[in-house]
Design an enzyme around this catalytic site. Structure first.
Site, short mmCIF file in Angstrom:
data_model
loop_
_atom_site.label_atom_id
_atom_site.label_comp_id
_atom_site.label_asym_id
_atom_site.label_seq_id
_atom_site.Cartn_x
_atom_site.Cartn_y
_atom_site.Cartn_z
N ILE A 1 0.92 -1.32 0.02
CA ILE A 1 -0.01 0.11 -0.01
C ILE A 1 0.80 1.30 -0.12
N THR B 1 12.14 -5.29 4.56
CA THR B 1 12.18 -6.42 4.87
C THR B 1 11.69 -7.47 3.75
N ASP C 1 14.96 1.63 9.70
CA ASP C 1 14.05 0.72 10.54
C ASP C 1 13.68 1.85 11.40
N ALA D 1 4.86 -1.82 8.78
CA ALA D 1 4.34 -2.48 9.77
C ALA D 1 4.85 -4.14 9.27
N THR E 1 -6.00 -0.83 10.52
CA THR E 1 -6.85 -2.09 10.20
C THR E 1 -8.17 -1.92 10.69
N ASP E 2 -9.05 -2.49 9.93
CA ASP E 2 -10.39 -2.97 10.52
C ASP E 2 -10.39 -4.02 11.46
N GLU E 3 -9.06 -4.88 11.39
CA GLU E 3 -8.80 -5.90 12.31
C GLU E 3 -8.95 -5.77 13.59
N TYR F 1 -1.17 -10.19 15.23
CA TYR F 1 -0.77 -9.01 14.09
C TYR F 1 -1.91 -7.90 14.53
N ALA G 1 -3.52 -7.45 17.55
CA ALA G 1 -3.22 -6.96 18.70
C ALA G 1 -2.21 -5.83 18.83
N SER G 2 -1.08 -6.19 17.82
CA SER G 2 -0.04 -5.26 17.68
C SER G 2 -0.39 -3.91 16.94
N LYS G 3 -1.38 -3.92 16.09
CA LYS G 3 -1.83 -2.66 15.47
C LYS G 3 -2.62 -2.14 16.35
N GLY H 1 -7.64 -18.92 15.28
CA GLY H 1 -8.17 -17.61 15.75
C GLY H 1 -8.99 -16.84 14.55
P1 NAD Z 1 3.27 -4.86 3.29
O1 NAD Z 1 3.77 -5.94 4.26
O2 NAD Z 1 3.21 -4.86 1.95
O3 NAD Z 1 4.44 -3.48 3.62
C1 NAD Z 1 4.97 -3.27 4.99
C2 NAD Z 1 6.20 -2.41 4.55
O4 NAD Z 1 6.77 -2.04 5.74
C3 NAD Z 1 7.30 -3.25 3.77
O5 NAD Z 1 7.76 -2.46 2.85
C4 NAD Z 1 8.31 -3.44 4.92
O6 NAD Z 1 9.66 -3.42 4.32
C5 NAD Z 1 8.16 -2.07 5.76
N1 NAD Z 1 8.76 -2.38 7.03
C6 NAD Z 1 8.31 -3.54 7.85
N2 NAD Z 1 8.98 -3.29 9.06
C7 NAD Z 1 9.73 -2.11 9.14
C8 NAD Z 1 10.41 -1.46 9.85
N3 NAD Z 1 10.65 -2.05 11.11
N4 NAD Z 1 11.03 -0.21 9.82
C9 NAD Z 1 10.71 0.53 8.43
N5 NAD Z 1 9.80 -0.41 7.48
C10 NAD Z 1 9.31 -1.59 7.86
O7 NAD Z 1 1.95 -4.15 4.18
P2 NAD Z 1 0.88 -3.48 3.33
O8 NAD Z 1 -0.11 -4.48 3.09
O9 NAD Z 1 1.28 -2.51 2.59
O10 NAD Z 1 0.33 -2.77 4.59
C11 NAD Z 1 0.66 -1.28 5.04
C12 NAD Z 1 -0.24 -0.81 6.26
O11 NAD Z 1 -1.42 -0.69 6.05
C13 NAD Z 1 0.09 -1.91 7.45
O12 NAD Z 1 0.45 -0.55 8.36
C14 NAD Z 1 -1.05 -2.56 7.59
O13 NAD Z 1 -1.23 -3.04 8.90
C15 NAD Z 1 -2.17 -1.46 6.86
N6 NAD Z 1 -3.20 -2.31 6.24
C16 NAD Z 1 -3.17 -3.15 5.31
C17 NAD Z 1 -4.30 -3.72 4.68
C18 NAD Z 1 -4.00 -4.77 3.62
O14 NAD Z 1 -4.94 -5.15 3.24
N7 NAD Z 1 -2.92 -4.90 3.14
C19 NAD Z 1 -5.47 -3.20 5.12
C20 NAD Z 1 -5.73 -2.24 5.92
C21 NAD Z 1 -4.55 -1.91 6.62
O1 DAU Z 2 -8.65 -6.58 6.87
C1 DAU Z 2 -7.46 -5.73 6.54
C2 DAU Z 2 -6.12 -6.62 6.88
O2 DAU Z 2 -6.49 -7.72 5.59
C3 DAU Z 2 -4.99 -6.17 6.89
O3 DAU Z 2 -4.77 -5.51 8.23
C4 DAU Z 2 -3.74 -7.20 6.97
O4 DAU Z 2 -2.38 -6.42 6.70
C5 DAU Z 2 -4.11 -7.94 5.53
O5 DAU Z 2 -3.00 -9.02 5.59
C6 DAU Z 2 -5.44 -8.76 5.61
O6 DAU Z 2 -5.43 -9.58 6.50
P1 DAU Z 2 -6.66 -10.92 6.48
O7 DAU Z 2 -5.91 -11.93 7.12
O8 DAU Z 2 -7.86 -10.73 5.97
O9 DAU Z 2 -6.02 -11.19 4.80
P2 DAU Z 2 -5.27 -12.79 3.98
O10 DAU Z 2 -4.99 -12.05 2.64
O11 DAU Z 2 -4.19 -13.03 4.66
O12 DAU Z 2 -6.29 -13.43 4.21
C7 DAU Z 2 -7.77 -13.18 3.51
C8 DAU Z 2 -8.83 -14.31 3.95
O13 DAU Z 2 -8.33 -15.45 3.11
C9 DAU Z 2 -8.83 -14.88 5.16
O14 DAU Z 2 -9.87 -15.13 5.72
C10 DAU Z 2 -7.77 -16.01 5.24
C11 DAU Z 2 -8.08 -16.66 3.94
N1 DAU Z 2 -6.88 -17.38 3.55
C12 DAU Z 2 -5.78 -16.60 3.26
C13 DAU Z 2 -4.58 -17.20 2.85
C14 DAU Z 2 -3.15 -16.51 2.60
C15 DAU Z 2 -7.01 -18.56 2.82
O15 DAU Z 2 -8.31 -19.22 3.03
N2 DAU Z 2 -6.01 -19.51 2.41
C16 DAU Z 2 -4.53 -18.74 2.30
O16 DAU Z 2 -3.51 -19.24 1.81
#
Ligand code: NAD
Ligand code: DAU
Length: 340
Positions: free
Chosen positions: A12, A36, A59, A82, A124-126, A149, A151-153, A274
């Site tokens: 993102i 990372t 970092d 994150a 995040t909505d989580e 995850y 809980a840390s957010k 969970g």
């Molecule tokens: P991602 O894992 O693709 O990217 C995370 C980035 O953070 C990476 O580039 C990584 O190198 C960097 N990073 C990790 N630890 C670091 C540190 N200690 N110092 C500096 N950089 C560090 O994640 P994403 O899916 O792009 O999510 C970005 C943010 O949006 C996160 O905070 C996540 O909680 C939030 N979010 C994600 C989603 C989703 O669906 N992916 C939805 C809602 C919110």
């Molecule tokens: O809701 C926002 C969150 O969405 C973000 O905060 C997180 O960073 C992001 O990773 C995402 O979390 P989810 O756990 O919802 O996403 P994930 O893509 O890991 O999984 C989506 C759904 O699919 C979930 O119900 C688990 C399921 N799944 C996932 C994987 C990786 C499977 O069934 N099989 C799989 O192999």
């Protein structure tokens, strides 16, 4: 305007950097990322020669480095950095606490010291936990995270709130639903299923596959954050989502249909511990207060995304090496031998 974007080489974050430099070509962006496994400078190729974009490898838990960066007359910090994958947080919770809680606190201290104009925490909505069959998450839903995850957010969010209440730091927190689109690391559901389908491999669906997520195309998340930065009321939380609830099986079947592959690839495997059953966002506040509206329906977004993964096979095949393969053995080895 000078922005410090953390995690801007991730999924993102990199979409956001590209979006902002297009929308506001005069803004300066310092992009700090530890690179990372999830960070990838290839995502930023389009702006590598842009004089308004500076990449710094560091970092967010490094207090000295963060203080130096924010001290460079930064106006706004947008914290994407994150550990973001729920399954990895079950295997190794400690790094999630370090980056998502301690890292946020380090940034908040530096932001406070340098009197920045706003700190935007990308959450995040989580953090709200899980929903039953009805209802939606609003900004006042109590926090009830269920994975290390989330809980840390939630821990990070609470620190952001506390720095606002105690020290008067100007803040916003955004809580978005599941994103999808270009540059998403192929460990998350949609890119994982696209890459496995293209390789005619088994598609590991956790449990009964009826868990529900609320999907938003990543560019629509970026446009909402842009509005929060400029229009968000100090101290407020904004939920972001496009009312696109789908079961995991619906998602996987959509990908199979679009790629012309058979449903026999679907393999039900042992459930995630969970595992939250349902997420659904009520975005009314963000829409009415900030005038935000997503541009993509799920149908247009998923088509664009599948097209991007087809056109950028090199991007994701280059990732699928050493450490990625080791993670897959750890995460799925037993599961695929333990099908339900
Ligand atoms: P991602 O894992 O693709 O990217 C995370 C980035 O953070 C990476 O580039 C990584 O190198 C960097 N990073 C990790 N630890 C670091 C540190 N200690 N110092 C500096 N950089 C560090 O994640 P994403 O899916 O792009 O999510 C970005 C943010 O949006 C996160 O905070 C996540 O909680 C939030 N979010 C994600 C989603 C989703 O669906 N992916 C939805 C809602 C919110
Ligand atoms: O809701 C926002 C969150 O969405 C973000 O905060 C997180 O960073 C992001 O990773 C995402 O979390 P989810 O756990 O919802 O996403 P994930 O893509 O890991 O999984 C989506 C759904 O699919 C979930 O119900 C688990 C399921 N799944 C996932 C994987 C990786 C499977 O069934 N099989 C799989 O192999």
């Amino acid at each position: 305007m000078k922005l410090l974007v953390t995690g801007g080489a991730g999924f993102i974050g990199s979409n956001f950097v590209l979006y902002m430099l297009k929308q506001h070509p005069e803004y300066q962006i310092i992009n700090v990322d530890a690179l990372t496994y999830a960070g990838n400078l290839e995502n930023l190729k389009l702006v590598e020669n842009n004089k308004n974009h500076t990449f710094v490898k560091a970092d967010i838990t490094d207090a000295k480095a963060m203080e130096e960066l924010i001290g460079q007359e930064v106006d706004i910090v947008v914290n994407f950095a994150a550990e973001s994958h729920v399954d990895r947080s079950i295997l190794e919770p400690d790094i999630f606490v370090k980056t998502n809680v301690l890292g946020t606190q380090v940034l908040l201290d530096a932001a406070r010291k340098h009197n920045i104009k706003k700190f935007v925490q990308i959450s995040t909505d989580e953090v709200y936990g899980t929903l039953g069959e009805t209802g939606l998450f609003s900004e006042t839903t109590p926090l009830a995270p269920n994975s290390p995850y989330s809980a840390s957010k939630a821990g990070g969010d609470l620190l952001v709130r506390a720095y606002h209440e105690t020290f008067g730091l100007p803040i916003n927190i955004t809580r978005c639903s599941n994103n999808y689109g270009p540059f998403q690391f192929p460990e998350k559901l949609i890119p994982l299923m696209i890459s496995k389908t293209l390789a005619d491999e088994q598609l590991p669906v956790y449990g009964d596959g009826l868990n529900i997520r609320d999907w938003l195309y990543v560019e629509d998340h970026c446009s909402a954050i842009d509005l929060v930065i400029h229009e968000g009321r100090n101290g407020e939380v904004y939920n972001i989502g496009g009312n696109n609830e789908r079961t995991n099986l619906q998602i996987v079947k959509t990908i199979l249909v679009q790629l012309g592959k058979p449903e026999s690839l679907i393999t039900h495997v042992k459930d995630r511990p969970g595992h939250d059953r349902r997420y659904g966002i009520d975005p009314t506040k963000t829409m009415t207060e900030l005038g935000w509206k997503p541009k993509h329906s799920f149908e247009t977004g998923i088509e664009k995304t599948i097209r991007w993964y087809l056109d950028n096979k090199d991007w994701w095949t280059r990732i699928q090496t050493g450490a990625y393969l080791d993670y897959f053995v750890k995460q799925y080895g037993e599961r695929l031998g333990d099908q339900e």
